[in-house]
Design a protein around this motif. Structure first.
Motif, mmCIF file in Angstrom:
data_model
loop_
_atom_site.group_PDB
_atom_site.id
_atom_site.type_symbol
_atom_site.label_atom_id
_atom_site.label_comp_id
_atom_site.label_asym_id
_atom_site.label_seq_id
_atom_site.Cartn_x
_atom_site.Cartn_y
_atom_site.Cartn_z
ATOM 1 N N ARG A 54 -34.106 -21.936 36.400
ATOM 2 C CA ARG A 54 -33.979 -22.260 34.971
ATOM 3 C C ARG A 54 -34.131 -21.024 34.084
ATOM 4 O O ARG A 54 -33.642 -20.977 32.962
ATOM 5 C CB ARG A 54 -35.051 -23.310 34.644
ATOM 6 C CG ARG A 54 -34.791 -24.069 33.352
ATOM 7 C CD ARG A 54 -35.752 -25.229 33.148
ATOM 8 N NE ARG A 54 -35.360 -25.955 31.951
ATOM 9 C CZ ARG A 54 -34.404 -26.877 31.928
ATOM 10 N NH1 ARG A 54 -33.774 -27.202 33.058
ATOM 11 N NH2 ARG A 54 -34.059 -27.476 30.805
ATOM 12 N N SER A 55 -34.875 -20.042 34.649
ATOM 13 C CA SER A 55 -35.229 -18.864 33.830
ATOM 14 C C SER A 55 -34.665 -17.566 34.383
ATOM 15 O O SER A 55 -35.032 -16.491 33.896
ATOM 16 C CB SER A 55 -36.764 -18.752 33.769
ATOM 17 O OG SER A 55 -37.315 -19.945 33.272
ATOM 18 N N PHE A 56 -33.754 -17.627 35.369
ATOM 19 C CA PHE A 56 -33.337 -16.377 36.002
ATOM 20 C C PHE A 56 -32.133 -15.759 35.285
ATOM 21 O O PHE A 56 -32.198 -14.627 34.801
ATOM 22 C CB PHE A 56 -33.010 -16.633 37.485
ATOM 23 C CG PHE A 56 -32.803 -15.374 38.288
ATOM 24 C CD1 PHE A 56 -31.544 -15.023 38.767
ATOM 25 C CD2 PHE A 56 -33.872 -14.510 38.551
ATOM 26 C CE1 PHE A 56 -31.341 -13.851 39.506
ATOM 27 C CE2 PHE A 56 -33.685 -13.336 39.289
ATOM 28 C CZ PHE A 56 -32.417 -13.012 39.758
ATOM 29 N N LYS A 57 -31.013 -16.478 35.196
ATOM 30 C CA LYS A 57 -29.845 -15.945 34.492
ATOM 31 C C LYS A 57 -28.904 -17.090 34.109
ATOM 32 O O LYS A 57 -28.549 -17.898 34.965
ATOM 33 C CB LYS A 57 -29.099 -14.941 35.398
ATOM 34 C CG LYS A 57 -27.866 -14.325 34.741
ATOM 35 C CD LYS A 57 -28.239 -13.307 33.680
ATOM 36 C CE LYS A 57 -27.014 -12.705 32.999
ATOM 37 N NZ LYS A 57 -26.579 -13.487 31.784
ATOM 38 N N GLY A 63 -28.158 -21.721 27.463
ATOM 39 C CA GLY A 63 -29.573 -21.388 27.322
ATOM 40 C C GLY A 63 -30.409 -21.741 28.522
ATOM 41 O O GLY A 63 -31.634 -21.557 28.520
ATOM 42 N N ILE A 64 -29.734 -22.238 29.573
ATOM 43 C CA ILE A 64 -30.458 -22.621 30.801
ATOM 44 C C ILE A 64 -29.906 -21.820 31.980
ATOM 45 O O ILE A 64 -28.686 -21.749 32.173
ATOM 46 C CB ILE A 64 -30.291 -24.139 31.081
ATOM 47 C CG1 ILE A 64 -30.863 -24.957 29.918
ATOM 48 C CG2 ILE A 64 -30.972 -24.534 32.393
ATOM 49 C CD1 ILE A 64 -30.543 -26.446 29.992
ATOM 50 N N GLY A 65 -30.771 -21.231 32.736
ATOM 51 C CA GLY A 65 -30.339 -20.482 33.921
ATOM 52 C C GLY A 65 -29.561 -21.394 34.856
ATOM 53 O O GLY A 65 -29.718 -22.618 34.806
ATOM 54 N N ASP A 66 -28.721 -20.805 35.711
ATOM 55 C CA ASP A 66 -27.892 -21.646 36.591
ATOM 56 C C ASP A 66 -27.468 -20.862 37.836
ATOM 57 O O ASP A 66 -27.735 -19.662 37.949
ATOM 58 C CB ASP A 66 -26.665 -22.148 35.829
ATOM 59 C CG ASP A 66 -25.983 -21.025 35.049
ATOM 60 O OD1 ASP A 66 -25.814 -21.155 33.826
ATOM 61 O OD2 ASP A 66 -25.681 -19.990 35.670
ATOM 62 N N PRO A 473 -32.136 -19.847 24.285
ATOM 63 C CA PRO A 473 -32.837 -20.106 25.560
ATOM 64 C C PRO A 473 -33.703 -21.348 25.512
ATOM 65 O O PRO A 473 -34.270 -21.673 24.467
ATOM 66 C CB PRO A 473 -33.694 -18.848 25.748
ATOM 67 C CG PRO A 473 -33.805 -18.227 24.411
ATOM 68 C CD PRO A 473 -32.590 -18.620 23.633
ATOM 69 N N TRP A 474 -33.814 -22.027 26.657
ATOM 70 C CA TRP A 474 -34.584 -23.295 26.715
ATOM 71 C C TRP A 474 -36.046 -23.063 26.371
ATOM 72 O O TRP A 474 -36.738 -23.963 25.904
ATOM 73 C CB TRP A 474 -34.431 -23.932 28.099
ATOM 74 C CG TRP A 474 -35.134 -23.190 29.206
ATOM 75 C CD1 TRP A 474 -34.664 -22.100 29.885
ATOM 76 C CD2 TRP A 474 -36.424 -23.471 29.757
ATOM 77 N NE1 TRP A 474 -35.581 -21.665 30.808
ATOM 78 C CE2 TRP A 474 -36.671 -22.505 30.761
ATOM 79 C CE3 TRP A 474 -37.403 -24.441 29.514
ATOM 80 C CZ2 TRP A 474 -37.844 -22.462 31.522
ATOM 81 C CZ3 TRP A 474 -38.582 -24.418 30.251
ATOM 82 C CH2 TRP A 474 -38.790 -23.433 31.233
ATOM 83 N N ILE A 475 -36.490 -21.803 26.592
ATOM 84 C CA ILE A 475 -37.830 -21.362 26.206
ATOM 85 C C ILE A 475 -37.665 -19.930 25.697
ATOM 86 O O ILE A 475 -36.803 -19.191 26.200
ATOM 87 C CB ILE A 475 -38.829 -21.438 27.391
ATOM 88 C CG1 ILE A 475 -40.249 -21.098 26.925
ATOM 89 C CG2 ILE A 475 -38.403 -20.530 28.532
ATOM 90 C CD1 ILE A 475 -41.315 -21.373 27.996
#
Ligand code: TEU
Ligand code: CA
Length: 592
Positions: A54-57, A63-66, A473-475
């Protein structure tokens, strides 16, 4: 010496092109060569990198990593030198607990992409000689999983006893257990007028592993992933799966809800289940398994990891992670001392017998290691490198958490609205609104121990949102991304990142750091952590200054005839026994 292994790490690259599991062309099977700690195994020589997807790229700017975002960074991982990736859950999920609440084990979460994306990721990793282990979350499913939808539909459902359903007691929940995320561990279901058990959130429903159908369905799913080329599993709270069937109250005179761990941590049938899982699934593949086992003791861990018992390869133990946890629990931070830290490390390095250690100081559940065990202020770089030296020269499989390789730090968001983690939000609500604790005290606890410290987006460069996303970003990204990011680190030969690369290569080239015996030096010293690694006639000494002081230190062990191998400062007092150690200095010597 007989049994002495010369030469390099056997985990030197895996070329798997097809979907099917092909023979590892370059990686020798566990070679069967003997060494001091038993048979050589690729998973003992692995260096694992944990990705929190979720937080990588983020590849599509939602806004969410995938998964496609991870694929775009595979060369980065290869250049880092790691050879296994542990992927936190990517299965379909409503994300009540960011994927640790699975609604379909055999499909990919919408936000992360598709199964085809996952296959591309798998092939991209394998092509680069990197194995892939998945996160197996089978203590519980999401309440949106088909099994639970069926189970809650009727008391006569064939899936009813896939979960724990109980009548209330005296108008209340069936027992006084609390959830790890606050409140009762039971949720009332209007439809069938019973309560269901959830040790974590009410959307994470505990599976009843006593039911053989549950276990068989789990094994079937595991094989499905293993036949797609997965190289193993990290198993989420796997030591919680066996509950004492009566689900009795915690014995206490205190009102309210209480942790029921005595009735499910390392429960009565957990080893039986794992030996069955090993017999029916794990033993049929050349894979790696690591159980996440909160509250596990060394004695328990010997049972989980003794190779002759055929359960798991290793477990995550939490004695270091719990070192600064007070009697009130994780949100109460207490001081720790280096001798306490060293005693725990030494106990596990020496005490696992025929088992194998995992080594980690950070994860998606923990504060950033440089903030917790180092110094994320003026000595951030030095202390991050010093901790990396510890992580990569101990006996056991090291786990690097995303972002620790560039020294990412804790974040201190000013308001609770900036936080996302269910554990943080539930704690805040209970502390501020139910117990009327001062907001600044609660925020301080979150700043120190909140899981979102490790979940702010990976910092790739100094562009907006740290190059993680062009969307929102989600956060929020940690505001220090402008100076702490991969792009900066790549440019600086003295960066934490380049130090990690050197240490990873050193570990891969030096089996003494994998299989060598560990012996502590000067265990009671309050500032210095020094230890030996001995493998046949190879001997290394690691010296770590865990303080912000300049310390003159003479090792009990003569090192005057030694070769300085690696360190986080320039060293010009070579060959003397009196070391002038600078703040957070790390040194590795080879004794000649
Ligand atoms: O963590 C289990 C666990 O014990 C943690 O929840 C721990 O209690 C908490 O993080 C301390 O702050 C695993 C996963 O790693 C975690 O992310 C999940 O929330 C949890 O299980 C439920 O699946
Ligand atoms: Ca995305």
């Amino acid at each position: 010496m007989d049994g002495m292994i010369q030469g390099k790490n056997i985990l030197n690259g895996k070329n798997v092109t097809g979907q099917e599991k092909t023979e590892d062309k370059n990686i020798q099977k566990s070679s069967g060569e003997k060494c001091f700690s038993g048979e050589r195994k690729w998973w003992k020589e692995a260096i694992v990198y944990q990705i929190y997807p979720r937080s990588f790229k983020d590849s599509n700017d939602d806004g969410i990593g995938d998964l496609k975002g991870i694929i775009s960074r595979l060369d980065y991982l290869q250049e880092l030198g790691i050879n296994v990736v542990w992927l936190s859950p990517v299965y379909k999920s409503p994300n009540d607990d960011n994927g640790y609440d699975v609604s379909d084990y055999c499909d990919i979460m919408d936000e992360f992409g598709t199964l085809e994306d996952w296959e591309q990721l798998r092939d991209g990793l394998h092509k680069r000689g990197i194995r892939l282990i998945m996160d197996l979350v089978v203590n519980h499913t999401s309440d949106e999983h088909q099994w639970f939808i069926e189970s809650r539909s009727s008391v006569d459902s064939p899936y009813r006893d896939y979960y724990f359903w109980r009548d209330g007691k005296n108008g209340r929940e069936p027992n006084n257990w609390c959830s790890a995320f606050g409140g009762s561990a039971w949720e009332y279901d209007e439809n069938t007028k019973q309560y269901y058990l959830h040790i974590f959130s009410k959307k994470q429903v505990d599976l009843r592993w006593d039911n053989p159908k549950v276990r068989q369905d789990v094994y079937k799913m595991m094989k499905w992933w293993l036949d797609k080329g997965v190289d193993g599993f990290r198993m989420d709270v796997i030591n919680y799966t066996s509950k004492v069937d009566e689900l009795p109250d915690v014995k206490t005179d205190e009102p309210g809800y209480h942790w029921g761990g005595e009735y499910f941590v390392n429960g009565p049938r957990v080893h039986e289940y794992l030996q069955e899982m090993n017999r029916e699934v794990l033993s049929k593949y050349d894979i790696m398994t690591v159980g996440e086992t909160p509250n596990v003791t060394l004695e328990d861990a010997k049972l989980f990891t003794d190779e002759d018992r055929k359960e798991l390869n290793m477990v995550f133990q939490f004695e270091i992670m719990d070192l600064d946890v007070g009697p009130e629990g994780k949100w109460q931070t207490v001081p720790w001392t280096l001798p306490e830290f060293k005693r725990i490390i030494t106990k596990w390095q020496k005490g696992l017998g025929n088992g194998w250690n995992s080594i980690f100081f950070g994860s998606h559940d923990a504060p950033r290691m440089v903030s917790r065990f180092g110094n994320d202020g003026i000595y951030r770089v030095e202390s991050a490198k010093m901790l990396a030296t510890l992580l990569l020269t101990l006996k056991g499989t090291p786990y690097i958490y995303q972002g620790d390789e560039i020294g990412m730090t804790n974040v201190r968001f000013p308001v609770i609205d900036d936080y996302r983690d269910i554990e943080i939000l539930n704690m805040y609500r209970e502390a501020v609104y139910e117990r009327n604790l001062p907001v600044d005290q609660v925020m301080q606890a979150i700043h120190l121990k909140g899981r979102d410290n490790a979940r702010t987006p990976m910092q790739w460069d100094d562009s907006k949102h740290g190059g993680f996303t062009k969307g929102e970003p989600w956060i929020k990204v940690n505001p220090n991304y402008k100076t702490i990011n991969v792009k900066e680190a790549m440019k600086d030969p003295e960066s934490i990142l380049h130090y990690y690369k050197r240490l990873i290569k050193l570990r891969k080239d030096t089996l003494a750091f994998v299989y060598g015996d560990y012996d502590i030096i000067d265990e009671d010293n309050g500032d210095i952590f020094a230890y030996k690694r001995t493998y046949g006639n190879e001997k290394y000494i690691v010296v770590l200054n865990f303080s912000d002081k300049n310390i003159k230190y003479t090792l009990p062990e003569k090192i005057s005839c030694s070769e300085f191998v690696e360190g986080n400062y320039k060293v010009d007092d070579k060959g003397t026994d009196l070391l002038e150690l600078r703040p957070y200095e790390a040194r590795i010597y080879k004794i000649l």
